[in-house]
Design a protein around this motif. Structure first.
Motif, PDB file in Angstrom:
ATOM      1  N   VAL A 141       0.854  -1.186   0.000  1.00 50.14           N
ATOM      2  CA  VAL A 141       0.000   0.000   0.000  1.00 50.14           C
ATOM      3  C   VAL A 141       0.890   1.237   0.000  1.00 50.14           C
ATOM      4  O   VAL A 141       2.104   1.153   0.215  1.00 50.14           O
ATOM      5  CB  VAL A 141      -0.959   0.008   1.202  1.00 50.14           C
ATOM      6  N   LEU A 179      -5.689   3.068  -2.481  1.00 49.00           N
ATOM      7  CA  LEU A 179      -4.303   2.624  -2.589  1.00 49.00           C
ATOM      8  C   LEU A 179      -3.479   2.874  -1.335  1.00 49.00           C
ATOM      9  O   LEU A 179      -2.442   2.236  -1.143  1.00 49.00           O
ATOM     10  CB  LEU A 179      -3.637   3.317  -3.785  1.00 49.00           C
ATOM     11  N   ASP A 180      -3.900   3.786  -0.485  1.00 49.95           N
ATOM     12  CA  ASP A 180      -3.094   4.068   0.701  1.00 49.95           C
ATOM     13  C   ASP A 180      -3.365   3.087   1.839  1.00 49.95           C
ATOM     14  O   ASP A 180      -2.643   3.085   2.840  1.00 49.95           O
ATOM     15  CB  ASP A 180      -3.331   5.500   1.188  1.00 49.95           C
ATOM     16  N   ARG A 181      -4.393   2.213   1.661  1.00 49.09           N
ATOM     17  CA  ARG A 181      -4.692   1.290   2.756  1.00 49.09           C
ATOM     18  C   ARG A 181      -5.213  -0.075   2.301  1.00 49.09           C
ATOM     19  O   ARG A 181      -5.420  -0.965   3.130  1.00 49.09           O
ATOM     20  CB  ARG A 181      -5.728   1.909   3.701  1.00 49.09           C
ATOM     21  N   GLU A 182      -5.384  -0.270   1.015  1.00 53.89           N
ATOM     22  CA  GLU A 182      -5.976  -1.514   0.514  1.00 53.89           C
ATOM     23  C   GLU A 182      -5.010  -2.204  -0.445  1.00 53.89           C
ATOM     24  O   GLU A 182      -4.461  -1.574  -1.361  1.00 53.89           O
ATOM     25  CB  GLU A 182      -7.288  -1.199  -0.216  1.00 53.89           C
ATOM     26  N   ALA A 183      -4.780  -3.505  -0.247  1.00 49.25           N
ATOM     27  CA  ALA A 183      -3.901  -4.262  -1.134  1.00 49.25           C
ATOM     28  C   ALA A 183      -4.388  -4.131  -2.577  1.00 49.25           C
ATOM     29  O   ALA A 183      -5.593  -4.155  -2.843  1.00 49.25           O
ATOM     30  CB  ALA A 183      -3.880  -5.727  -0.712  1.00 49.25           C
TER      31      ALA A 183
END
Length: 666
Positions: A141, A179-183
């Motif tokens: 991420v 995108l900053d926290r999810e695969a």
């Protein structure tokens, strides 16, 4: 020994049992992508660079071996990682898009397969975890600190399999990744009947590319077979991870290659003018559709023969054909085309899932009405130079060149051309037969993208045109494909034909255009028509230019003052006046010259001074009209104009409809 080693590398890349020292790489099925893979193998084995041009010029082991010398380059290896691993250049562009637009599906890569046979869901779940464990990019991420993003690798459990008993495949493919926290990988399973499932691997582009699909599917199949046998998969260890590549890329000195690109792309047009259905919007929606087509077998064979006979690749042939099409449609003779390259500069990353693909700008010069064979020779030189400079990330090149930016179009080029070898349409997951499943996800990164691929039979050519709905309707896109097919057939049959004699129109199109009734020609000159409209709507807005609005009365008054000033200087019917005016005065100045009875000669002050001087010397205008601050090389009479002009007597000149209106140098 060295010859044998290089023969073995040829055979490995070409997937052949053996290759002799005199076998031609391209005659054995080689192409541009395999040349780059060969270069990676040579670099890994011997630590030397293999220029792409060398393989095209000397495509046999015997001739190529003496050229394998020169500077070595730092290989991509596992290296110590800082506390925050930076993004690659390509990742950084997509991260910026994400921060600007928020989560959206524009950069999704959906891979859907219909699997037939008894599926072991537990084994699939474990296999997905195995693959995520193997490839860090699938579970990375991208948070940021003070606006600076970095790569943060999660555990393998971040990638899961979701079963949808009553789901919508197309809707799943439109998932918007945070995108900053999810695969950046989602795995969705849709039961479709007894012993039948649809498997969706949804990968965000920030974590993979088209070349990543092969190692992703291969590793998933290996892991699934192992888990069905109640054991862990025996993968061949990966020498590096994507983070190692990003660190390596950031450490490269690309100054020389950047300087080369700067010279090659100097003066590149901001965009090509093509006959689209709609003007370009202020911000692109990236909505798109595709048109499929097949190049006829006879034409495909002749194109392959042409490539072999000219020492080029089939990609170069279709690139040149697309450039001819755009030129014949009115785009000019300076045609920038984008093309993807694998961007895997070292064999260490060949089996890695990640965003490696790079984009090259291939500037195609169709000027001088060359034969297609001559154009192909130009394309060969341009492409080989570009391939040898391919390590400059496109994103970095845009930063350095700093072209005029617009949210409505892609920078540096708006038309993409690609050619891929055939990859086959089947896949086996363990003992399950898999076949591609249409997803319906449609996004267009470019105005037009012409994508070619080897047909399944190995001799034909399949193609698709992906087009942006912002500008083209499906019927118009189909017309573009039909016209490209005519270009391909023409150059295959007669590559010595001048490209200006290649007809893109079908016979019925030409007949329709020539027979069309365009209505009566309006009576009177443009000056007469303008004055009639001014009399009807004096206070209506006539023009908006350069941030200023003009009513018909205001436009009439300013242009009449200019016409009076020109008349006072002796300018009249039959004379030629050159214009070097900036907005918002360009259209008012044109109208003023026409009212004086003269014709106008427009000048582009941004062109080289030598060209402007040549135009003026050839046209010999009686006067130059310019706005303040616009400098052109002219020693004759000059009239400087501004937003306000003094009152000047103006007697109406009887301008006839057949008087000269303007002179243009193209």
């Amino acid at each position: 020994d060295r010859e044998q080693q290089l023969c073995d590398l040829f055979a490995e890349v070409l997937e052949l049992p053996s290759v002799s020292v005199d076998d031609d790489f391209f005659a054995l099925g080689g192409h541009s992508l395999l040349v780059m893979r060969l270069a990676g193998r040579v670099r890994a084995e011997w630590g030397v660079d293999l220029p792409v041009r060398a393989v095209f010029d000397t495509p046999t082991v015997a001739a190529l071996l003496p050229k394998l010398a020169g500077a070595t380059r730092e290989p991509i290896t596992a290296r110590p990682r800082p506390a925050r691993v930076p993004l690659s250049f390509a990742q950084q562009r997509l991260w910026f898009h994400y921060r600007l637009e928020g989560p959206d599906p524009t950069y999704n890569i959906p891979m859907a397969w219909r699997l037939r046979g008894p599926l072991d869901r537990a084994a699939l779940t474990a296999a997905v975890r195995d693959v995520a464990e193997r490839h860090e990019s699938l579970r990375t991420v991208f948070p940021d600190v003070d606006g600076v993003p970095y790569q943060h690798v999660l555990g393998a459990d971040a990638v899961r399999v979701t079963v949808h008993d009553d789901g919508d495949l197309a809707a799943a493919a439109e998932h918007a990744f945070a995108l900053d926290r999810e695969a950046p990988l989602r795995v969705d399973l849709f039961p479709a009947g007894p012993d039948e499932h649809v498997l969706l691997l949804l990968l965000h582009h920030i974590a993979g590319d088209e070349w990543s699909e092969e190692p992703l599917r291969r590793d998933l199949s290996i892991a699934y077979e192992a888990r069905r046998a109640d054991r862990a998969p025996s993968f061949r260890p990966l020498p590096v991870q994507y983070a190692d590549f990003a660190l390596w890329q950031r450490a490269q000195n690309l100054d020389d290659q950047v300087a080369g690109w700067r010279a090659v792309l100097a003066g590149l047009p901001d965009e090509l003018e093509l006959p689209a259905d709609r003007p370009r919007p202020a911000e692109a929606s990236h909505r798109g559709e595709i048109v499929d087509f097949t190049v006829p077998d006879r034409v495909a064979r002749e194109l392959r023969d042409l490539a072999r006979g000219t020492g080029t690749s089939l990609f170069m042939v279709v690139q040149a054909a697309v450039a001819v099409l755009l030129t014949r449609l009115g785009a000019g003779t300076d045609i920038p085309l984008g093309s993807p390259v694998a961007g895997r500069p070292d064999a260490a990353v060949d089996d890695l899932v990640g965003f490696f693909v790079n984009t090259l700008v291939l500037r195609t010069d169709t000027g001088g009405d060359p034969s297609f064979r001559e154009l192909l020779a130009r394309v060969r030189e341009t492409d080989l130079a570009a391939f040898d400079g391919q390590e400059v990330p496109f994103e970095h090149l845009v930063e350095v060149l700093n072209p005029v930016r617009s949210l409505g179009r892609h920078p540096l080029f708006q038309t993409m051309v690609s050619y891929l070898p055939g990859g086959g349409g089947a896949w086996r997951l363990g003992d399950l037969d898999g076949h591609p499943e249409p997803v319906g996800h449609r996004a267009a990164m470019f105005d037009l993208s012409f994508d070619f691929a080897d047909a399944a039979d190995g001799t034909g050519i399949d193609g698709t045109l992906e087009f942006g709905l912002d500008r083209w309707d499906p019927a118009s896109a189909r017309t573009l494909v039909d016209r490209l097919q005519r270009v391909l057939a023409a150059v295959a049959a007669d590559p010595a034909r001048a490209i200006g004699r290649i007809d893109v129109l079908a016979p019925d199109e030409r007949a329709t255009l020539l027979a069309a009734d365009h209505g009566p020609v309006p009576a009177g000159s443009i000056v007469d028509l303008f004055e009639a409209q001014r009399a009807a709507t004096p206070s209506a807005t006539a023009l908006v230019s350069g941030g200023r609005g003009w009513t018909f009365d205001e436009l009439d008054d300013w242009s009449a003052r200019l016409a009076g000033a020109l008349a006072a200087a002796g300018v009249g019917r039959g004379d030629l006046v050159s214009l070097a005016t900036a907005r918002p005065l360009t259209v008012p100045a044109i109208l003023g010259v026409l009212k004086s009875g003269a014709a106008y000669l427009p000048l582009d002050a941004y062109q080289p001074a030598e060209r402007i001087a040549g135009i003026l010397a050839d046209a010999a205008p009686v006067m130059l009209v310019a706005t303040e601050g616009v400098d052109v090389p002219w020693s004759g009479r000059r009239l400087t104009v501004g937003a306000e002009l003094p009152e000047a007597p103006h007697e109406r000149v009887a301008v006839r409809a057949d008087d000269p209106a303007y002179v243009i140098y193209t």
